[in-house]
Design an enzyme around this catalytic site. Structure first.
Site, mmCIF file in Angstrom:
data_model
loop_
_atom_site.group_PDB
_atom_site.id
_atom_site.type_symbol
_atom_site.label_atom_id
_atom_site.label_comp_id
_atom_site.label_asym_id
_atom_site.label_seq_id
_atom_site.Cartn_x
_atom_site.Cartn_y
_atom_site.Cartn_z
ATOM 1 N N HIS A 1 42.818 19.745 -149.537
ATOM 2 C CA HIS A 1 41.357 19.869 -149.427
ATOM 3 C C HIS A 1 40.569 19.138 -150.498
ATOM 4 C CE1 HIS A 1 43.417 23.496 -147.833
ATOM 5 N NE2 HIS A 1 42.717 23.164 -146.774
ATOM 6 N N SER B 1 18.342 36.357 -154.077
ATOM 7 C CA SER B 1 17.552 35.537 -153.143
ATOM 8 C C SER B 1 16.822 36.388 -152.120
ATOM 9 C CB SER B 1 18.466 34.559 -152.414
ATOM 10 O OG SER B 1 19.491 35.268 -151.734
ATOM 11 N N ASP B 2 17.283 37.620 -151.942
ATOM 12 C CA ASP B 2 16.603 38.517 -151.013
ATOM 13 C C ASP B 2 16.903 39.960 -151.393
ATOM 14 O OD1 ASP B 2 19.100 37.142 -149.868
ATOM 15 O OD2 ASP B 2 19.101 39.025 -148.776
#
Ligand code: HPA
Length: 231
Positions: A4, A199-200
């Site tokens: 990868h 972020s929330d």
């Protein structure tokens, strides 16, 4: 080099900062690093190695979720001999008073995932992050007069879920990667932690936009880079 990662071994620094998003890896590099080069773009996961105030660091996107973080952190620790990985990401807050833009350092991660059993046969509910790394991060935060909290994060497999998990093991916020990172750090006796910007807020439903997510995370990025200087 691995299935990868195409980077040469010598092109990865021993300190890696890992945002989830490749665009954020590019933004961090272009904003903060000097003398950098792109060292991986396989599958669109971007890695750059460069210098922050003279310290060599690699910024490498992990992709989203336990599976993706599990692959990249494993290969970085095992094949690239990386010693430190600091995830820099976002999380959703479970607490009313842990607000959007607040910064949380993960002292541990809780997960119901079967990643651990399928990986090594061990079933661990909670994994601690590096006490040494966290102490350094908190020291830098204190010096820079940044308000940073330390606490447990819940690493979930399902971003979209209608279930009400009864027992969150004291987690303050939810995200999708930290558990896999800490699992691999433990496996290879390396040091890792996560610095997360909220972020929330899942209680008050307050949130920041995708564009803000990409750009307005500078406190967290600065904290991770300044910590890299003392590693
Ligand atoms: N759930 C999972 N991951 C997240 C969230 C969330 O609400 N917010 C940011 N990463």
């Amino acid at each position: 080099m691995t299935p990868h990662i195409e980077a040469k071994k010598e092109d990865i620094a021993n300190i890696v900062l890992m945002p989830g998003d490749p665009n954020r890896a590019k933004y961090i590099t272009e904003t903060y690093l000097e003398d950098y080069k792109l060292v991986n773009s396989l599958r669109g996961e971007l890695a750059y190695t460069g210098y922050y105030k003279g310290k060599r660091v690699t910024v490498f996107s992990s992709g989203m979720g336990i599976a993706s973080m599990g692959i990249y952190s494993h290969e970085l620790f095992d094949v690239y001999d990386v010693d430190y990985i600091i995830r820099i990401g976002t999380a959703g807050s479970y607490k009313e008073d842990l607000k959007v833009y607040d910064v949380l350092v993960a002292d541990s991660a809780f997960s119901n995932t079967s990643f651990d059993e399928e990986s090594t046969g061990e079933d661990m509910k909670v994994i601690n992050s590096s006490f040494d790394l966290n102490s350094k991060i908190m020291m830098i935060a204190h010096k820079k007069r940044m308000d940073v909290k330390l606490g447990r994060v819940h690493t979930t497999e399902a971003f979209y879920n209608d279930s009400n998990l009864a027992d969150l093991n004291g987690s303050l916020a939810v995200e999708m990667e930290t558990y896999a990172l800490l699992f691999n750090a433990k496996k290879f006796h390396k040091k890792a932690t996560s610095i997360l910007t909220i972020s929330d807020n899942l209680v008050t439903k307050e949130e920041i936009s995708a564009l803000e997510r990409e750009k307005k995370l500078n406190d967290m990025i600065f904290l991770a880079l300044e910590t890299a200087l003392i590693l």
